[in-house]
Scaffold this active site. Structure first.
Site, PDB file in Angstrom:
ATOM      1  NE  ARG A   1      -7.744  29.576  34.899  1.00 30.24           N
ATOM      2  CZ  ARG A   1      -7.817  28.755  35.734  1.00 30.24           C
ATOM      3  NH1 ARG A   1      -7.136  28.733  36.624  1.00 30.24           N
ATOM      4  NH2 ARG A   1      -8.946  27.930  35.658  1.00 30.24           N
ATOM      5  CB  THR A   2     -11.822  33.952  31.200  1.00 24.58           C
ATOM      6  OG1 THR A   2     -10.992  32.857  30.883  1.00 24.58           O
ATOM      7  CG2 THR A   2     -12.065  34.820  30.052  1.00 24.58           C
TER       8      THR A   2
ATOM      9  CE  LYS B   1     -37.347  34.989  35.981  1.00 28.48           C
ATOM     10  NZ  LYS B   1     -37.511  36.515  36.026  1.00 28.48           N
TER      11      LYS B   1
ATOM     12  NE  ARG C   1     -15.205  31.259  29.284  1.00 28.92           N
ATOM     13  CZ  ARG C   1     -14.273  30.648  29.911  1.00 28.92           C
ATOM     14  NH1 ARG C   1     -14.433  29.780  31.019  1.00 28.92           N
ATOM     15  NH2 ARG C   1     -13.099  31.027  29.426  1.00 28.92           N
TER      16      ARG C   1
ATOM     17  CG  HIS D   1     -10.555  31.373  25.498  1.00 30.67           C
ATOM     18  ND1 HIS D   1     -10.857  32.641  25.853  1.00 30.67           N
ATOM     19  CD2 HIS D   1     -10.509  30.856  26.670  1.00 30.67           C
ATOM     20  CE1 HIS D   1     -10.814  32.720  27.216  1.00 30.67           C
ATOM     21  NE2 HIS D   1     -10.692  31.500  27.521  1.00 30.67           N
TER      22      HIS D   1
HETATM   23  N1   CP Z   1      -8.103  29.544  30.587  1.00 32.02           N
HETATM   24  C1   CP Z   1      -9.721  29.778  31.080  1.00 32.02           C
HETATM   25  O1   CP Z   1     -10.384  30.005  30.180  1.00 32.02           O
HETATM   26  O2   CP Z   1      -9.718  29.441  32.234  1.00 32.02           O
HETATM   27  P1   CP Z   1     -11.199  29.652  33.005  1.00 32.02           P
HETATM   28  O3   CP Z   1     -11.936  28.473  32.322  1.00 32.02           O
HETATM   29  O4   CP Z   1     -10.945  29.355  34.487  1.00 32.02           O
HETATM   30  O5   CP Z   1     -11.630  31.004  32.538  1.00 32.02           O
END
Ligand code: CP
Length: 314
Positions: free
Chosen positions: A51-52, A80, A101, A129
């Site tokens: 999703r993110t 590397k 991320r 998050h």
């Molecule tokens: N909610 C969320 O962070 O989903 P993903 O890990 O799929 O990005």
């Protein structure tokens, strides 16, 4: 130059949160705009995501930007031995925004300190998050008509779940009452309980996940037990199915109750819940597109006024 990174939601005031929600509302009315024409958005995902990453990339595309990046760090020079600092400095040569991320807590903060390109934290380990929180707040606002004075049950993995950590920080402005429902092994960490005490956030902590508590809730925020964070897999096996929400547990809820989940789910919400009027988690994920369009614009200094002017041009 001011760095407009989004590293933690704790840095946003009440006014800023409400302002971003209004931006998200504008994008829900019209997601396709050319506000980021000529810009490049980099998505650097050192950890898995559906999703993110895809909603940030969709948001960038719908705003007219181009997207570069990776979803598998093994295919990059970090495999590397290239450091995070060097990777960020390199990508800063190419992109106007970096959405990242990373598995390490503090990685987004660190990245924001080595570049002037805005960093958007798309999840740093068990820490924060913030873009998820913006879509959670937008979902709460849409379903409740307010963010004020709500009873919010956070259920499941409150130790490793970064979405609940960010959400409770953002809600400090809106007088919530939280129910922290977790087994002993996955309790809300002390630092977040201390944060609640410092900011006057009311919370009740319990291990029992029953209809009694569900029936008091305005928002039931279910979470996945985060298998990837455990060092002891036996412990994961012990707690992985500790709470499973089933449709029959929702017979006497408040009418306004909505069930949120950042997703992905594993076993914690039975499939029969999907058909109930309280289930909102798929719409919640859809709201992520609008919240992330707002975030991308905001970190580049595009204002609500710019968006409203753009409405007139549409
Ligand atoms: N909610 C969320 O962070 O989903 P993903 O890990 O799929 O990005």
């Amino acid at each position: 130059m001011e760095n407009r990174s989004l590293v933690t939601i704790a840095e946003h005031s009440r006014e800023k949160i409400l302002y971003l929600l209004e931006m998200a509302k504008q994008f829900e009315q019209q997601p396709n705009r050319n506000l980021l024409n000529g810009k490049v958005v980099a998505t650097l995902f050192f950890e898995p995501s559906t999703r993110t990453r895809l909603s940030f990339e969709t948001a960038a595309n719908r705003l007219g930007a181009r997207v570069i990046g990776f979803s598998d760090p093994k295919a990059t020079s970090s495999s590397k031995g290239e450091t995070l600092k060097d990777t960020i400095m390199m990508v800063s040569n190419y992109a106007d925004i970096i959405v990242m991320r990373h598995h390490l807590e503090g990685a987004a903060r660190y990245a924001s300190e080595v570049t002037n390109v805005p960093i958007v934290n798309a999840g740093d380990g068990t820490n924060q998050h913030p873009s998820q929180t913006m879509l959670d707040l937008y979902s709460i606002y849409k379903t409740q008509g307010t963010l004020e004075d709500l009873n919010i049950c956070l259920v499941g993995d409150l130790k490793y779940g970064r979405t609940v950590h960010s959400l409770l920080m953002a809600m400090r402005h809106f007088n919530p009452t939280f129910y922290f429902i977790a087994p002993e092994e996955l309790k809300m960490p002390e630092e977040y309980k201390l944060y609640c005490k410092e900011h006057g956030i009311k919370y009740i902590e319990q291990t029992d996940f029953s209809e009694e508590v569900i029936n008091k809730a305005d928002i039931l925020y279910m979470t996945r037990v985060q298998r990837e964070r455990f060092t002891d897999m036996m412990e994961y096996e012990r707690v992985k199915n500790v709470y499973i929400l089933k449709a029959k547990m929702l017979e006497n809820t408040r009418e306004n109750l909505r069930i949120l989940h950042p997703l992905p789910r594993v076993n914690e919400i039975a499939y029969d819940v999907d058909e109930t009027p309280q289930a909102y988690y798929f719409q919640q994920a859809h709201n992520g597109l609008f919240a992330r369009e707002a975030i991308l614009c905001d970190v580049l200094g595009i204002t609500l006024e710019d968006i409203i002017k753009d409405n007139e041009r549409q």
